[in-house]
Design an enzyme around this catalytic site. Sequence first.
Site, short mmCIF file in Angstrom:
data_model
loop_
_atom_site.label_atom_id
_atom_site.label_comp_id
_atom_site.label_asym_id
_atom_site.label_seq_id
_atom_site.Cartn_x
_atom_site.Cartn_y
_atom_site.Cartn_z
N ASP A 1 43.59 4.43 45.96
CA ASP A 1 45.05 4.61 46.05
C ASP A 1 45.66 4.30 44.69
OD1 ASP A 1 44.88 1.86 45.80
OD2 ASP A 1 46.09 1.41 47.57
N LYS B 1 41.30 10.11 50.81
CA LYS B 1 41.53 8.66 50.82
C LYS B 1 41.51 8.13 52.25
CE LYS B 1 45.43 6.53 50.81
NZ LYS B 1 46.78 6.00 50.52
#
Length: 214
Positions: free
Chosen positions: A142, A124
Site C-alpha cells: 500500500d 493488494k
Amino acid sequence: MAKQMDYMTIREVFRRLHEAEPEPKGELEHVNAYTLVVAVALSAQATDAGVNKATRELFKIADTPAKMLALGEAGLTEHIKTIGLFRQKAKNVIKLSQILVDHYGGEVPNSRAALQLLPGVGRKTANVVLNMWWHYPAQAVDTHIFRVGNRTGICPGKDVVAVERAIEDNVPADYQQHAHHWLILHGRYTCKARKPLCGTCLIRDLCQFEEKNL
C-alpha cells in the site's frame, strides 16, 4: 529512491521489528475469509478505523455472500455510507457476493488470480486475504509500504509491483510472513508521510532516508 539494502542490513531491520512486535496483526476486523475480502475492498481510500466502525454491525447480519445478497445493495449502502466511495463499493460487494455464490459455492477462492477476478478486488486486496487468512507470504503493498520501502532502501521500486517483488526477493524467508504488516505499521505510526518520527525510529541508523526528522 534509496538503493537496495544488503542482506545483513535487511536482516537486522526485521530482527528489530520482530523484537518490538513478534506477531503483528492487520487492523481490519473480520470473522471469516468472506468478511475479510469485504473489509479490505471497503478500505480503499478509507481508514481501517472507519471501515471497522461501519462493518461492526454489518458483519453481525451479513457474514456470508448469501446473507449479503439478502441484505441487498440498498441495505448494504445504509451500513457503509460513512465510507468514501460507498455507492461504488456497495455495487462491487453485491457483485462479488453473487459471483461467489454462483461460481464458488459461497466460498472465497484462495488463488490470487481467482480473487482478482472479483469486482473491487485488486492485487493488494488479494494479497492481504492470502496473507491474513491463509497465511501465505503474499506482500500487500500500500502507500505506507511504498513510502517506507523507497525511503529506507528495504524494498525500493518505481511502482507497487516492483516494491512487492523487492520484498519477495530480498527479505529473508523467516520474516516473509509478517513483512508487509511490519512495514505497514511502521509507515502508519513511525515513518509517516509528512512528519516521520525518526527520533524514535527503531531502524533510523540503518535507514538511508537523507531528510531524517531528528
